[in-house]
Scaffold this active site. Structure first.
Site, mmCIF file in Angstrom:
data_model
loop_
_atom_site.group_PDB
_atom_site.id
_atom_site.type_symbol
_atom_site.label_atom_id
_atom_site.label_comp_id
_atom_site.label_asym_id
_atom_site.label_seq_id
_atom_site.Cartn_x
_atom_site.Cartn_y
_atom_site.Cartn_z
ATOM 1 N N GLU A 56 1.566 0.063 -4.925
ATOM 2 C CA GLU A 56 0.661 1.139 -5.319
ATOM 3 C C GLU A 56 1.439 2.448 -5.359
ATOM 4 O OE1 GLU A 56 -3.430 3.277 -3.688
ATOM 5 O OE2 GLU A 56 -1.943 2.498 -2.275
ATOM 6 N N ASP A 113 0.831 -1.198 0.000
ATOM 7 C CA ASP A 113 0.000 0.000 0.000
ATOM 8 C C ASP A 113 0.872 1.256 0.000
ATOM 9 O OD1 ASP A 113 -2.707 1.292 0.457
ATOM 10 O OD2 ASP A 113 -1.655 1.994 2.245
#
Length: 512
Positions: free
Chosen positions: A267, A200
């Protein structure tokens, strides 16, 4: 010994656990519900499932505010349930990828509470800074949601930094003790059979240790920064608060902690230079792939698709996607909501030259639902209501059946489900012309018919993109006008005769 490595360009099916399937009647999806749905993911030709956070959390930001990275939220199940999930996935030939949220924790995490209290071991686990002499924050940094990125803590008499909400204090990843904690976390899940990790906000893991002010963004940079232009965050060029000079090299730690055979996909939320950074983050010894928001935020045009190919020296390391738990459903944003358009976008993904991410429900052609403000819990949507990005709408539970709560739960779903009739998995499974059946066919073709997904050449002519692979040629007609073709294709997203109609994708296999 079982081979735990994923293919170079896998198809990954993303599951948002709270919204996938509920087996207890509490209105919240759970791990047992995911186990029930793994056959569905496998039927789409997925190589792996990626599960968004299922860890203990106050759910102040959709579960990405974690209190314990090595446990299961009690509303979602137990560690025994997780172990059964991994075993079932592997039995079906699916690898398991889970979120690793290493940028921050929840303010409710024991680490943060101990850091606030000044515990010698945890005092430096987070990014703390003294105020300026006038009491204001140490610099001009903004959170990615727009408000200031510094929050005052009266007990420590210092500000703490947070890239996202004030409920998500950023970890000090330069601290070797924090790094040791993260290594332990990764090894814990690897020992439980996890095959890979989605990292993330990988571009936010490090910041400038001197906390220098960000410069003002030029108009060109502002247009590229991730997020809507009305968000103040886009007014800065984020050269100091995310991915400073040593940030790229730091990713080698993730590889070391996860192991050589773990699939790592990150990401990228940098906006400016996102594709270039994605490629740098995925060189030897770093991650396998990375993805940015360029394509979904642009509405998936020929221009934006070509822009990624132009900027990426190795597009097979770019993750291709259109919907996620953080983006509004693409069938009504990049498309017009019709089955024809949904199939075009499905084949576009299936023939793209890198890992592909499918978000739960897009295979049903679901469009973005309208939610009343009273139902919304997402902090970013609420901050700019009703003009937020629509993250909560993308998290409305998916319909498995017709009637009632659509087979998702026997109770009251945590978000209202107002899907139209006929879009459920049960209906589309038996309809040969359905979007679901087309997704299955398209990704089976990617696996069995397309051949090596190694892009040799490509070109763009207006709204038409042409891709050339070792065993196939692809034409993507993003426009509305038909395109002349010489022969009928071997596979297409819609009916094709003498011309390739608008909003249609087609593939021709080499005769040799």
């Amino acid at each position: 010994m079982t081979d735990r490595a994923l293919p170079k360009t896998p198809v990954i099916y993303q599951i948002y656990p709270r919204s996938f399937r509920d087996t207890t009647g509490n209105g919240i999806g759970d791990l047992d519900g995911i186990i029930l749905g793994l056959d569905h993911a496998a039927s789409l030709g997925a190589d792996a499932v990626w599960m968004s956070p299922f860890y203990p959390s106050p759910w102040a930001d959709g579960g990405y505010d974690i209190t314990d990275h090595m446990s299961i939220h009690p509303a979602l199940g137990t560690m025994h349930d997780f172990d059964r999930l991994v075993a079932r996935a592997h039995d079906l030939g699916l690898k398991v990828i889970i979120d690793q949220v290493f940028n921050h924790t929840s303010t409710e995490a024991p680490w943060f509470k101990l850091s606030v209290a000044g515990d010698p071991r945890y005092s430096d686990y987070y990014l703390w800074a003294d105020p300026k002499p006038d009491g204001t924050p140490p610099n001009n940094w903004l959170s990615q949601f727009g408000p200031p990125a510094w929050t005052w803590n009266h007990k420590r008499q210092q500000y703490y930094f947070h890239n996202f909400t004030a409920d998500q204090p950023s970890l000090n990843l330069r601290n070797e003790d924090v790094q040791a904690e993260l290594r332990t976390i990764m090894q814990f899940w690897r020992d439980r059979g996890v095959d890979g990790f989605r990292i993330d906000a990988v571009t936010s893991l490090l910041c400038d240790p001197e906390f220098r002010d960000n410069p003002v963004a030029s108009p060109d940079v502002r247009d590229k920064v991730s997020g809507d232009n009305f968000v103040p965050y886009t007014r800065q060029d984020h050269v100091h608060d995310i991915l400073p000079g040593d940030g790229i090299a730091f990713v080698a730690n993730l590889r070391d902690w996860a192991g050589d055979d773990a699939f790592l996909i990150g990401e990228v939320t940098s906006g400016n230079q996102s594709v270039e950074l994605s490629c740098r983050l995925t060189t030897e010894g770093r991650m396998n792939a990375a993805y940015s928001t360029d394509l979904p935020e642009s509405g998936c045009t020929a221009e934006s698709y070509a822009d990624i190919l132009t900027r990426a020296p190795d597009p097979d390391r770019i993750g291709w996607w259109l919907s996620s738990h953080d983006q509004p459903r693409h069938a009504g944003k990049a498309g017009d909501g019709s089955a024809h358009d949904a199939k075009f976008l499905a084949l576009l993904l299936a023939v793209s030259p890198g890992p592909v991410l499918i978000y739960q429900g897009e295979e049903l052609g679901l469009t973005q639902p309208d939610l009343p403000r009273a139902a919304v819990t997402d902090p970013l949507d609420l901050l700019y209501w009703p003009d937020g990005p629509g993250r909560e709408g993308a998290r409305v539970p998916i319909p498995w059946e017709e009637g009632g709560n659509r087979g998702f739960t026997t109770g009251t779903p945590w978000l209202p489900m107002t899907w139209p009739e006929g879009v459920s998995t049960a209906v589309q499974h038996i309809d040969e012309g359905s979007i679901l059946r087309f997704y299955r066919a398209a990704f089976a073709f990617r696996r069995d018919g397309l051949g090596p997904v190694e892009l040799q050449d490509w070109s763009r002519d207006g709204d038409v993109i042409r891709l050339h692979y070792p065993k196939a040629a692809v034409v993507l007609n993003f426009g509305k006008d038909p395109v002349p073709i010489d022969t009928r294709p071997d596979f297409a997203s819609g009916p094709v005769e003498t011309n390739l109609p608008g909003r249609t994708a087609a593939v021709w296999l080499n005769s040799d």
